[in-house]
Write an enzyme that holds these catalytic residues in place. Structure first.
Site, mmCIF file in Angstrom:
data_model
loop_
_atom_site.group_PDB
_atom_site.id
_atom_site.type_symbol
_atom_site.label_atom_id
_atom_site.label_comp_id
_atom_site.label_asym_id
_atom_site.label_seq_id
_atom_site.Cartn_x
_atom_site.Cartn_y
_atom_site.Cartn_z
ATOM 1 C CB CYS A 142 0.055 4.720 -1.171
ATOM 2 S SG CYS A 142 -1.339 4.133 -0.215
ATOM 3 C CG HIS A 148 -0.444 0.499 -2.600
ATOM 4 N ND1 HIS A 148 0.320 1.360 -1.853
ATOM 5 C CD2 HIS A 148 0.198 0.360 -3.787
ATOM 6 C CE1 HIS A 148 1.368 1.738 -2.557
ATOM 7 N NE2 HIS A 148 1.322 1.140 -3.741
ATOM 8 C CG ASP A 153 3.173 1.842 -6.461
ATOM 9 O OD1 ASP A 153 2.858 2.956 -5.981
ATOM 10 O OD2 ASP A 153 3.209 0.797 -5.797
#
Lengths: 656, 327
Positions: free
Chosen positions: A411, A453, A469
């Site tokens: 991520c 994350h 995201d």
């Protein structure tokens, strides 16, 4: 050479040393190797000295050794302040004290210091297992304190432990009363050493490629959360942590003044989500929160310009706090021109390929929404992979290397690349790190380090900060199912993040429930919880607290007193027959028929018959019962005893 | 310092006024048992305070728990210390008499009929001067002997001074103590004079033997102490080791008698010196296995010999001139 006689015999010295070792041992792995070796060598030397009655070294040698140890610790830590250096100093000085441990006073110093050493363990861990160490340690130290106060000879271990165990057990109710009712005040009194949070896992205060994928391998709990009502859907569970506004070409760092007070006006849509957080210590100031907290903030916290909730001090203990959050919001503020520029800044001439690509998108359509969509589409269409084991990015233009060559990342790679693209396109953007998702366990949720994350936030005029995201574009399952569902087969996944569940995992989850209760009720017990508890009991204010504390302490001490007195009763006092007989004699005394010391029971009843004929019958029966109970047989007949008791009870305590 | 000392004095004089001398044995009762923190007790309290501040600073729950546990143990220990002394019987058996210039050893015997063993019971003249050497453990229904020393005193009859029975067991944070005031007495005989004057001649045909030092070395055997044995014959070293009183006996005495007379020493002005000389003669005559009598103004003991006789003579010397037998 001092020729002082040792206060304790060799056998007692061994016990003192064994207890010292028990208390110091958990610290040894934290100490530098030379210090551990020194401590063990000192212990062995002292045991031999006790066995062979070696004299203690002279003051010169002792002071020299102590000075050397001090210098050693100083060179090791560059300070004597802080948890690690402080504990090392305490342990080493305690070991040094062994070279002059002869008089009673010396032993007392050593024993008191070991109580102190015991308490320092809790600076490093407050897991439930430490409770065991606390009781075992207190018992062991107290048992040698008893030996020091018993100059005659060594007590058999069993007897000694029974004595110290009795003391401890009788003190446990007092401990509980004081724990709950002793007035708690918030916050540190003088501050906390800077190394307090060292070695704790959690998010970092900078973000480099590979940092979060490392965390992704850890099953450790980051925090637990309990929602008052229904939990929001998993895809909305973005837990906000540190935000990074400055990119130096490789790492993302917090922007200057990001912890300045927030000036933004935030409008929330929909009802607030109310929840309680149990945050594990991570040694940094931020408090994790479901995307944006709303309403009153917990005491001692504030929100900065980066919309991160911060505590006054580093979080080195478990924190319990309640929050209300909104997941849909509109941040209404005019970002100043300087701040805007700051959010667009990129290192000069870095990652030219990416810049060029973004500019080509912008040329097609310069609406921010369009650029965002194109970027996400780029991640989705090109062969990008989501993996915990991304290749290392060694290139000077690390984002170019990722976007055009390796295309394999976790991520943080996607968040970093996306934020870079946005800034290159002239859209203010920043990186947000935190956790995504949560795992249900009974009536609460666990968020683990493996849920760590990173995502992006872009500033859109009129809408304010919007969460994007980019990982969701590459691996939508990450957001829907969690890490275990998103990683391709064959990747190493931390055991507890997997989707399939074995018995072991179930057991671990049960254990976590116990830990959660421990954290919530014991470790997080502080001023707030105390106030709530008092309010629930209908008491409020310091005065009520102090009154309750005093009353309960005195009554439990009274019980201890009775217990101790009972244990010290003579056989005569313990005998029920005697007790009842004495009650009878007391009644006679009050009736003016005080028994003479020389009078036996039969003489007594005869005298009563002369002096108070009205009582004669009762008194005679009681006397006869007493004689039978006392002398007729070894075993006490319960029926007879009962009758005896009843008759004495019925006997009038006043004549006439 | 001055305020503390004055308070202490007030307290002690109040206690003295409560204590009437009693015949031994006495039992320590609740109302006669006092308790105060010791120096290590204050240090312990100070340490707990430091721990508490640390626990507050770090908001550390387990640190709070340990601090409160130790505090609770301190409070509980106070009750145990107190109970360690209560219902303890204190007896002072006969105090062996000594000669002036020698310290007096006061034997103190402890016993109790409760189930709990009493650990580390101390005794001594003063609360501030309790020696760890006097510490004894006392099991149920058992007599345990301890004791303390009174520094040398002049000749006379003395009542046992008020002494202290104390304990700091189990944690040494508190000292519980009781003052014991007994009516027991002990004698301090005159200090025997130097061997300058021989024993006066015996008024009989075998007077030549007077002044003989014979028999001093004729040690024959040891036997258990019996009432009436002279303290001089007690084997003190052995008593120190075993706690049992044993007596040295000597070879058979001779059949002779002499009079040791106060009036024969008129050249000595100081009555104490006369008594010292008489004391020397009594000892020497007894050691020489002679029969001897003692004449003091108003007192006459018929010639005889043996430990009981010697003791009677020495007692008269100790009591001489003391009003009502006590000083």
């Amino acid at each position: 050479m001092s020729a002082v006689r040792d206060h304790l015999s060799a056998a007692k010295v061994y016990r003192v040393l064994a207890v010292l070792f028990l208390i110091a041992a958990p610290h040894l792995p934290r100490l530098p190797l030379w210090a551990s070796a020194l401590v063990i060598a000192m212990g062995i030397w002292r045991a031999l000295a006790a066995q062979r009655t070696w004299p203690m070294p002279g003051a010169l040698l002792r002071n020299l050794l102590a000075g050397l140890a001090l210098v050693g610790i100083w060179t090791q830590y560059q300070t004597l302040n802080g948890h690690h250096a402080g504990v090392a100093l305490l342990v080493v000085m305690l070991a040094m004290k062994l070279t002059e441990m002869t008089t009673r006073r010396d032993y007392l110093v050593v024993i008191y210091l070991s109580y102190f050493l015991l308490i320092t363990h809790f600076l490093f861990s407050q897991e439930m297992i430490m409770l065991l160490l606390m009781f075992a340690g207190a018992l062991a130290i107290t048992s040698v304190l008893i030996e020091v106060n018993h100059p005659q000879g060594i007590l058999p271990l069993k007897r000694n432990l029974r004595l110290s165990g009795t003391l401890m057990l009788q003190a446990v109710p007092l401990m509980l009363i004081f724990f709950v009712l002793f007035p708690r005040i918030p916050g540190p009194l003088w501050g906390i050493p800077t190394d307090a949070g060292a070695g704790m896992t959690g998010l970092s205060d900078s973000m480099e490629p590979g940092m979060i994928s490392e965390l992704g391998m850890s099953d450790a709990v980051a925090f637990r959360v309990r929602f008052d009502a229904e939990a929001p859907p998993r895809s909305e569970l973005y837990w906000r942590g540190p935000v990074f506004e400055y990119f130096n070409g490789r790492s993302w760092l917090p922007g200057p003044g990001s912890d300045l007070p927030m000036r933004e006006q935030i409008e929330f849509e929909g009802p607030p989500t109310v929840y309680e957080m149990q945050l594990e210590p991570h040694g940094k100031r931020w408090l994790l929160a479901l995307d944006l907290p709303r309403g009153p903030l917990p005491e001692g916290t504030s929100m900065g310009r980066d919309l991160v909730l911060r505590h006054k001090w580093d979080v080195i203990d478990k924190k319990l706090y309640r929050l209300a959050s909104g997941t849909r919001y509109n941040v209404d503020s005019e970002a100043s021109e300087r701040y805007r520029q700051h959010l667009l800044s990129l290192p000069q001439a870095s990652n030219p390929q990416t810049r060029e690509m973004v500019l080509s998108w912008k040329a097609q359509d310069d609406a921010p929404q369009a650029i965002i969509a194109t970027a996400l589409q780029h991640f989705a269409d090109q062969p990008f992979h989501y993996t915990l084991r991304p290749p290392l990015l060694m290139n000077q233009h690390s984002i170019d290397q990722f976007v055009f060559e390796t295309r394999r990342g976790f991520c943080e790679h996607y968040a970093s690349a996306f934020t870079f693209m946005m800034r290159a396109a002239g859209i203010p953007a920043r990186v947000v790190t935190g956790y995504q998702g949560a795992e249900r366990n009974g009536d609460y949720y666990i968020v683990r380090q493996s849920d760590a994350h990173a995502w992006s936030e872009v500033w859109l005029d009129g809408r304010g900060w919007v969460r994007i995201d980019p990982t969701a574009a590459v691996a939508p399952e990450r957001v829907e199912l969690g890490l275990g569902g998103a990683l391709p087969a064959g990747e190493p996944i931390p055991g507890l993040a997997r989707l399939s569940r074995g018995t072991l995992v179930q057991l671990q989850l049960r254990w976590d429930q116990v830990n959660a209760a421990w954290n919530r009720w014991v470790l997080a017990y502080g001023p707030e919880l105390q106030q709530n508890l008092m309010a629930a009991l209908g008491m409020s204010g310091l005065r009520a607290l102090l009154i309750a504390l005093t009353v309960l302490t005195l009554s439990s001490l009274l019980i201890v007193n009775l217990l101790v007195a009972r244990a010290h009763q003579s056989e005569l006092e313990r005998d029920p027959v005697q007790r009842i007989w004495r009650r009878f004699l007391g009644k006679l005394k009050r009736a003016g028929l005080a028994p003479q010391p020389s009078e036996g029971p039969i003489d007594l009843s005869q005298r009563i018959a002369r002096q108070a004929p009205k009582l004669a019958g009762d008194a005679e029966r009681i006397s006869q019962l007493y004689v039978r109970l006392r002398y007729a047989s070894r075993q006490t007949d319960p029926a007879l005893l009962k009758r005896f008791r009843q008759r004495v009870r019925a006997f009038p305590s006043r004549a006439g | 310092m001055s305020l503390y000392q004055r308070l202490n004095q007030r307290f002690e004089s109040w206690v003295v006024s409560r204590h009437k001398p009693q015949a031994p044995p006495v039992t320590i009762r609740r109302g006669r048992c006092y308790i105060l923190p010791t120096r290590p007790g204050y240090v312990f309290a100070f340490m707990l305070l430091a721990m508490l501040l640390g626990a507050m600073n770090y908001s550390n729950s387990l640190a709070f728990a340990l601090t409160f546990l130790l505090g609770g143990m301190g409070m509980v220990a106070m009750h145990h210390t107190n109970a360690n002394l209560l219902k303890l019987n204190v007896h002072v058996p006969r105090i062996p008499s000594v000669h002036a210039g020698d310290p007096v050893w006061v034997p103190v015997q402890f016993s109790h009929s409760t189930q709990k063993t009493r650990y580390s019971v101390l005794c001594g003249l003063k609360r501030s001067a309790l020696s760890a050497d006097s510490a004894v453990d006392c099991e149920a229904d058992e007599n345990v002997l301890s004791g303390f020393e009174i520094p040398a005193q002049p000749r006379g009859v003395y009542r046992v001074p008020r002494f202290t029975v104390a304990t700091e067991f189990p944690l040494g944070l508190f000292q519980a103590w009781s003052w014991i005031t007994l009516s027991s007495e002990y004698l301090v005989y005159p200090k025997p004079a130097a061997h300058t004057r021989p024993i006066p001649p015996v008024a009989g045909e075998r007077g030549k033997r007077s002044g003989a030092q014979r028999g001093r070395d004729d040690f024959s055997h040891l036997r258990d102490y019996q009432y009436g044995d002279a303290p001089r014959t007690i084997h003190w070293k052995r008593y120190g080791h075993t706690g049992r009183l044993t007596v040295k006996t000597f070879a058979d005495p001779m059949d002779e008698s002499l009079w040791l007379d106060w009036s024969s020493l008129s050249d000595l002005r100081d009555p104490e010196r006369r008594l010292s000389q008489l004391c020397r003669w009594v000892l020497d005559a007894e050691a020489g296995h002679q029969a001897y009598g003692l004449r003091l103004p108003g007192v006459e003991l018929k010639p005889s010999r043996g430990a009981a006789h010697r003791q009677q003579c020495l007692e008269q010397l100790a009591r001489f001139g003391t009003p009502g037998g006590t000083t």
